[in-house]
Scaffold this active site. Structure first.
Site, PDB file in Angstrom:
ATOM      1  N   ASP A  91       0.853  -1.183   0.000  1.00 33.62           N
ATOM      2  CA  ASP A  91       0.000   0.000   0.000  1.00 33.62           C
ATOM      3  C   ASP A  91       0.894   1.241   0.000  1.00 33.62           C
ATOM      4  OD1 ASP A  91       0.943   0.242   2.566  1.00 33.62           O
ATOM      5  OD2 ASP A  91      -0.945  -0.231   3.535  1.00 33.62           O
ATOM      6  N   ASP A 263      -7.864  -7.221   1.998  1.00 38.93           N
ATOM      7  CA  ASP A 263      -6.768  -7.415   2.959  1.00 38.93           C
ATOM      8  C   ASP A 263      -7.215  -6.933   4.318  1.00 38.93           C
ATOM      9  OD1 ASP A 263      -5.055  -4.787   3.989  1.00 38.93           O
ATOM     10  OD2 ASP A 263      -6.265  -4.379   2.213  1.00 38.93           O
ATOM     11  N   CYS A 301     -11.794 -28.801   9.856  1.00 39.91           N
ATOM     12  CA  CYS A 301     -10.713 -27.987   9.283  1.00 39.91           C
ATOM     13  C   CYS A 301      -9.468 -28.847   9.077  1.00 39.91           C
ATOM     14  CB  CYS A 301     -10.391 -26.820  10.214  1.00 39.91           C
ATOM     15  SG  CYS A 301      -9.028 -25.779   9.653  1.00 39.91           S
ATOM     16  N   CYS A 306      -5.469 -27.635  13.413  1.00 46.90           N
ATOM     17  CA  CYS A 306      -6.619 -28.503  13.690  1.00 46.90           C
ATOM     18  C   CYS A 306      -6.310 -29.980  13.479  1.00 46.90           C
ATOM     19  CB  CYS A 306      -7.810 -28.077  12.836  1.00 46.90           C
ATOM     20  SG  CYS A 306      -8.545 -26.509  13.369  1.00 46.90           S
TER      21      CYS A 306
END
Length: 370
Positions: A91, A263, A301, A306
């Site tokens: 950015d 984002d 997941c 996980c």
């Protein structure tokens, strides 16, 4: 950079596409994890890649202050410096500069103080381009004025005119051919200003366009309105990026309105405070109820966390203030976001995005305990 539109959803403005860059192809809609200082907080580049991340974002303002763009350039550019071989977006630093206290905004640029040394620094469109060209990201952003919310319309008009003038200066100053420079549409919450800014920005013929100034406290309903009356004025054959957004519900509503790129620091920031995203909403793993919970964060997941650890273990790590708590939680949260984007793309391809969004949000909001 080339953008190819592959599919459009039936009944909404949701789009499915690919974005080709010198460092790889990106499937859109996409979420970009934020590596502010050329580093993802509590994650290695390999761990980021394994979550499904295709592109990451770094911050021009912070890298200019430390270590400096000259050092990054000497190291071979941002990709080599941080050992990330995929696409990178930087950015312009505008949001960070305009959120600083005691800044002085002029018609030509902004004066502000170095956060460590107190030295006065001047940033203008030409300097923002110079920094970003030295950093070497694949996609870079115009230097704009991020309008605060709320503000009066007179201020918004003057600021929007400044952003358009600075966009022209950025385009003139940008000479690096292997980078794509995106224009940023401002205008606060005023429909006529957003429409005017979008149309004038399109005349400058940038390879992509962003909607800025929408994650400054205006709330979801105003966000939906702003995106809804801005996106239709952006070219269909170029990518659309909504800056700094956000929560899953923000992303889902914005995809429906034709946005391709997002984002936000939320996945990793929330992870460090023990807030984890699941398909049934957010959970706070420091809650005592998780002390003996031997299920994974999300039973279905397939992220590294996980597959290997339980809620009870992460509850223990956060209680013991172990660094591993932030690492494992960040891996899961970033994976959750990238998996959500994959499901979004599939729903668009199947022409059932509206149904998918409604089903997702109905489940997501059912047990939100964040």
């Amino acid at each position: 950079m080339q953008f190819k539109l592959l599919a459009k959803d039936r009944g909404t403005q949701a789009r499915r596409g690919t974005l080709s860059t010198p460092h790889g192809e990106i499937q859109t809609p996409i979420f970009m994890p934020v590596a502010t200082h050329a580093a993802m907080k509590a994650m290695t580049p390999l761990q980021v890649r394994e979550t499904g991340a295709q592109i990451i974002l770094s911050n021009t303002y912070h890298l200019h202050l430390h270590p400096g763009e000259q050092l990054v350039q000497k190291a071979g550019g941002l990709h080599r410096f941080m050992a990330w071989d995929g696409p990178i977006l930087t950015d312009s630093g505008g949001f960070q500069v305009f959120s600083l206290p005691n800044k002085r905004i002029t018609e030509d640029g902004v004066f502000f103080r170095h956060e460590d040394t107190g030295e006065e620094i001047f940033l203008d469109p030409a300097k923002a381009m110079e920094i970003q060209m030295a950093l070497g990201a694949d996609i870079i952003m115009n230097f704009d004025e991020c309008i605060p919310y709320p503000c009066d319309k007179g201020y918004a008009e003057r600021s929007t005119a400044k952003t358009l003038r600075w966009a022209k200066q950025c385009k003139e100053a940008h000479t690096r051919k292997d980078q794509a420079l995106f224009g940023i549409v401002q205008g606060s919450v005023f429909e006529d200003l957003r429409r005017h800014c979008a149309r004038e920005m399109v005349k400058l013929d940038f390879p992509g366009y962003a909607i800025g100034g929408v994650s400054v406290g205006e709330g979801l309903e105003l966000l939906k309105l702003v995106v809804g009356y801005t996106a239709p004025h952006l070219p269909e054959d170029k990518p659309r990026y909504l800056m700094g957004v956000g929560l899953p519900e923000d992303i889902l509503e914005s995809v429906e309105r034709g946005i391709d790129m997002f984002d936000c620091v939320i996945p990793t920031r929330y992870a460090r405070s023990a807030t984890l995203f699941t398909n049934r909403g957010r959970i706070r793993l420091t809650n005592k109820n998780f002390r003996r919970d031997f299920y994974p964060i999300e039973p279905n997941c397939d992220c590294y966390t996980c597959r290997n650890f339980t809620r009870a273990y992460l509850h223990h790590l956060f209680g013991a203030n172990e660094v591993l708590s932030a690492i494992l939680a960040s891996i899961h949260n970033v994976h959750f976001y990238l998996n959500m984007m994959s499901r979004i793309r599939q729903a668009i391809e199947e022409g059932r995005y509206a149904a998918f969004k409604n089903e997702f949000l109905a489940e997501y909001k059912r047990q939100d305990r964040g």
